[in-house]
Design a protein around this motif. Structure first.
Motif, mmCIF file in Angstrom:
data_model
loop_
_atom_site.group_PDB
_atom_site.id
_atom_site.type_symbol
_atom_site.label_atom_id
_atom_site.label_comp_id
_atom_site.label_asym_id
_atom_site.label_seq_id
_atom_site.Cartn_x
_atom_site.Cartn_y
_atom_site.Cartn_z
ATOM 1 N N TYR A 248 0.815 -1.228 0.000
ATOM 2 C CA TYR A 248 0.000 0.000 0.000
ATOM 3 C C TYR A 248 0.843 1.271 0.000
ATOM 4 N N GLN A 249 2.142 1.078 -0.121
ATOM 5 C CA GLN A 249 3.087 2.191 -0.104
ATOM 6 C C GLN A 249 2.682 3.323 -1.063
ATOM 7 N N ASP A 250 2.277 2.934 -2.280
ATOM 8 C CA ASP A 250 1.935 3.973 -3.262
ATOM 9 C C ASP A 250 0.431 4.258 -3.302
ATOM 10 N N LYS A 251 -0.300 3.732 -2.326
ATOM 11 C CA LYS A 251 -1.749 3.889 -2.373
ATOM 12 C C LYS A 251 -2.291 4.747 -1.220
ATOM 13 N N MET A 252 -1.344 5.341 -0.481
ATOM 14 C CA MET A 252 -1.779 6.088 0.700
ATOM 15 C C MET A 252 -2.068 7.556 0.415
ATOM 16 N N ASP A 253 -1.390 8.088 -0.596
ATOM 17 C CA ASP A 253 -1.629 9.503 -0.928
ATOM 18 C C ASP A 253 -3.098 9.752 -1.205
ATOM 19 N N GLU A 254 -3.692 8.820 -1.930
ATOM 20 C CA GLU A 254 -5.106 8.981 -2.287
ATOM 21 C C GLU A 254 -5.984 9.022 -1.027
ATOM 22 N N VAL A 255 -5.636 8.183 -0.080
ATOM 23 C CA VAL A 255 -6.400 8.161 1.175
ATOM 24 C C VAL A 255 -6.356 9.545 1.828
ATOM 25 N N ILE A 256 -5.134 10.088 1.887
ATOM 26 C CA ILE A 256 -4.970 11.392 2.534
ATOM 27 C C ILE A 256 -5.750 12.469 1.762
ATOM 28 N N GLN A 257 -5.660 12.380 0.430
ATOM 29 C CA GLN A 257 -6.399 13.351 -0.393
ATOM 30 C C GLN A 257 -7.903 13.290 -0.145
ATOM 31 N N ILE A 258 -8.428 12.079 -0.163
ATOM 32 C CA ILE A 258 -9.887 11.932 0.032
ATOM 33 C C ILE A 258 -10.299 12.514 1.387
ATOM 34 N N LEU A 259 -9.535 12.121 2.419
ATOM 35 C CA LEU A 259 -9.890 12.597 3.758
ATOM 36 C C LEU A 259 -9.758 14.115 3.846
ATOM 37 N N GLU A 260 -8.734 14.643 3.190
ATOM 38 C CA GLU A 260 -8.558 16.096 3.188
ATOM 39 C C GLU A 260 -9.709 16.794 2.468
ATOM 40 N N SER A 261 -10.100 16.220 1.329
ATOM 41 C CA SER A 261 -11.181 16.848 0.550
ATOM 42 C C SER A 261 -12.493 16.827 1.326
ATOM 43 N N LYS A 262 -12.624 15.866 2.233
ATOM 44 C CA LYS A 262 -13.853 15.818 3.031
ATOM 45 C C LYS A 262 -13.725 16.623 4.321
ATOM 46 N N GLY A 263 -12.601 17.269 4.467
ATOM 47 C CA GLY A 263 -12.393 18.112 5.637
ATOM 48 C C GLY A 263 -12.238 17.338 6.934
ATOM 49 N N ARG A 264 -11.788 16.101 6.833
ATOM 50 C CA ARG A 264 -11.681 15.287 8.041
ATOM 51 C C ARG A 264 -10.303 15.404 8.706
ATOM 52 N N ILE A 265 -9.334 15.921 7.962
ATOM 53 C CA ILE A 265 -7.970 15.933 8.499
ATOM 54 C C ILE A 265 -7.693 17.224 9.268
ATOM 55 N N THR A 266 -7.108 17.070 10.437
ATOM 56 C CA THR A 266 -6.639 18.254 11.156
ATOM 57 C C THR A 266 -5.159 18.073 11.486
ATOM 58 N N GLU A 267 -4.504 19.194 11.749
ATOM 59 C CA GLU A 267 -3.077 19.116 12.080
ATOM 60 C C GLU A 267 -2.935 19.111 13.596
ATOM 61 N N SER A 268 -2.000 18.304 14.062
ATOM 62 C CA SER A 268 -1.742 18.302 15.496
ATOM 63 C C SER A 268 -0.249 18.090 15.687
ATOM 64 N N ASN A 269 0.450 19.116 16.192
ATOM 65 C CA ASN A 269 1.923 19.092 16.334
ATOM 66 C C ASN A 269 2.604 18.644 15.048
ATOM 67 N N GLY A 270 2.135 19.122 13.946
ATOM 68 C CA GLY A 270 2.770 18.781 12.674
ATOM 69 C C GLY A 270 2.283 17.476 12.050
ATOM 70 N N ALA A 271 1.542 16.701 12.835
ATOM 71 C CA ALA A 271 1.035 15.439 12.287
ATOM 72 C C ALA A 271 -0.367 15.634 11.711
ATOM 73 N N LYS A 272 -0.740 14.737 10.782
ATOM 74 C CA LYS A 272 -2.102 14.778 10.259
ATOM 75 C C LYS A 272 -2.923 13.731 10.994
#
Ligand code: ARG
Length: 568
Positions: free
Chosen positions: A260-284
């Motif tokens: 899944y090494q090359d399949k995680m960016d999409e996950v992050i994108q989807i979650l970001e587009s849905k506004g689910r991701i927040t930053e916490s001490n530099g982490a997502k």
């Protein structure tokens, strides 16, 4: 084969105008046959019908139109309706089913449904320990049972072959690789290397930083780091395969975390587009507080590297697309309950609701050995290989003593030893912690794998004595109307239903206990009913039934993951 449960469901559904499938799922098979062959618990309908269970029982009894060909009587007992079936018809149906099907109990019940069973999934460069035994064996059993019921089943070994620990392994190899000859006993040596570098990292920030750097290099496809990582993986898989071979466990896919090494960016994108991701001490992170989970799910660390959970999310997305699964089962220890709660929750933003509903964590408890045993040689981590060989040795000692003239003792000892381990591992409910004790697991008279094997061997020796195996049309079913035969027949009749229960609850223990019941009831039948008999009709009927028992024991044991010896 005529399905009595289903017939009863039809009668009830017709009487009260409800869905047959739902009614059928409520019907129970009472342990005590005085309460009928099947029972319908009316409290299940109390809410929908807004009535007390006894009143519902009364109402159904009055309205129901049963066919006497199938049902001999219906009785009310408290809130239950008890159904007594036509026994003669049951016997006829059962014997016919055996004569017509090479693989009794096999069905297409699950056709067009896609099931993923993810199991075993050890971490590479680490020993395969006693805890992995449970996921491997529970998963293997579920995989086989779903397949047997006609589900389109895929077995996945989600190898732990990625993550920051490989940055450490690589550093360890760079520093001390020359000291370790990995051609022999590689897993233990890799484990040593890992422990050593880990200790150093705790003391030395600079080394820790180099490890992090290595993992980043690995993520970016650096040649040297990748080749080392591949080496660790290959050596580990070779060792794991030995265990899978002994246990006869197979997978359709070894797509582990690295896949899944090359399949995680999409996950992050989807979650970001849905506004689910927040930053916490530099982490997502994905905050799950509003969904009742107080610990957030970390998606990306502050240094940009992804983690275990992210790979699991990518796997859900990939599996939904690739397998269009109806169920995706994760056979993983209960220590990871929170992890699965989190990722299943986050999955709601990634995949269709249909897939989220299909995700299921099949959680199981810990395994330990009785204290003081096997510890000196094995250290703290109990290695599976040693547990297996020790058990086979002990089985051999018992066989040596019981049957010194047996020709193929080694082969039988292997089957009995593994049978003992598999049964012991699967017999309790998944979630219970368990102890592996040889005195219990290898007791030929206890509720054990060897006891089931021993009973099977008994059926075989009965069948061997018969000169000519009777044909179905010569069987007089009235010769099987005694209590002991009927109990057995009832059990055999419920084989397929038992397998369905295994899949409804994802509990192999249901099958394990069922086989013990069959074996026990056969022993009673065998002791109470003279099989070789002057009355040839009686003999033929009993021999025929013995053959049915023999087949169910063998098939059922196979589904658990146990092979049968023909003699022991
Ligand atoms: N590799 C993990 C371990 O040994 C288990 C992986 C479980 N599966 C998953 N999809 N997270 O603890």
């Amino acid at each position: 084969m005529l399905n009595f449960k289903n017939e009863i469901a039809k009668f009830i559904a017709h009487a009260i105008d409800m869905q047959e499938v739902e009614i059928e799922s409520f019907i129970e098979t009472p342990k005590d046959k005085n309460n009928g062959d099947y029972a319908f618990p009316c409290f299940r309908l109390a809410k929908a019908l807004k009535k007390a269970p006894p009143a519902i029982a009364e109402e159904i009894k009055q309205k129901i139109q049963i066919d006497e060909k199938y049902i001999s009587k219906v009785e009310i007992a408290g809130g239950y309706l008890n159904f007594y079936i036509n026994k003669k018809l049951q016997v006829e149906e059962l014997l016919k089913a055996f004569s017509e099907n090479e693989e009794y109990g096999k069905s297409d019940f699950g056709k067009e449904k896609n099931i993923i069973v993810e199991y075993s999934s050890p971490n590479i460069a680490k020993p395969f320990h006693i805890g992995h035994l449970r996921t491997t064996l529970i998963g293997n059993c579920l995989y086989r049972v779903y397949k047997y019921l006609g589900y389109n089943t895929t077995g996945i070994n989600h190898l732990g072959d990625y993550g920051t620990q490989f940055g450490k392994m690589i550093e360890s190899y760079k520093m001390w690789g020359k000291e370790y000859d990995l051609t022999e006993d590689p897993i233990n040596k890799m484990m040593d290397m890992y422990v050593r570098i880990n200790d150093l990292c705790k003391k030395d920030e600079v080394v820790l930083e180099r490890c992090r750097e290595n993992f980043k290099l690995l993520e970016n496809g650096d040649k040297y780091c990748t080749s080392l990582w591949e080496k660790f993986k290959e050596l580990s898989l070779k060792e794991f395969s030995k265990i899978y071979d002994i246990l006869n466990v197979r997978f359709d896919s070894y797509a582990g975390e690295s896949f899944y090494q090359d399949k995680m960016d999409e996950v992050i994108q989807i979650l970001e587009s849905k506004g689910r991701i927040t930053e916490s001490n530099g982490a997502k992170i994905v905050d799950l507080e509003d969904r009742g989970i107080s610990t957030p799910c970390i998606i990306q660390k502050s240094d940009g590297s992804t983690i275990y959970a992210t790979r699991d999310l990518a796997a859900i997305l990939y599996r939904a697309r690739t397998y269009d699964f109806d169920k995706c089962l994760y056979v993983v220890a209960y220590e990871q309950n929170l992890h699965f709660k989190q990722i299943f929750e986050v999955a709601k933003d990634l995949v269709d609701e249909k897939y989220v509903k299909g995700l299921e964590h099949v959680s199981y408890g810990m395994v330990s050995l009785p204290t003081g045993k096997m510890s000196t040689r094995l250290g703290n981590v109990v290695k599976i290989e040693e547990l297996i060989s020790e058990t086979i040795n002990k089985a051999k000692e018992i066989i040596e003593e019981k049957n010194p003239d047996l020709p193929n003792k080694d082969e039988v000892a292997k089957k009995v030893g593994i049978g003992a381990i598999v049964f012991n591992t699967l017999a309790s409910t998944n979630i219970k912690d368990q102890i592996f004790d040889w005195n219990v697991a290898l007791n030929f008279q206890g509720e054990t794998g060897p006891y089931i094997q021993y009973t099977y061997v008994r059926t075989k020796s009965v069948l061997e004595k018969i000169e000519e195996f009777p044909e179905l049309k010569s069987i007089k079913t009235e010769k099987l109307m005694d209590e002991y035969s009927l109990n057995l027949i009832d059990l055999l009749y419920n084989f397929e239903d038992t397998l369905k229960q295994v899949t409804f609850k994802n509990e192999p223990g249901i099958l394990a206990r069922y086989l013990i019941d069959v074996a026990k009831n056969y022993s009673i039948f065998y002791n109470e009913n003279k099989i070789i008999n002057e009355d040839k009709d009686l003999q033929n009927a009993r021999v025929y039934l013995t053959n049915c028992v023999s087949k169910v024991l063998k098939q059922g044991a196979y589904l658990l993951g146990i092979e049968m010896p023909e003699k022991m």
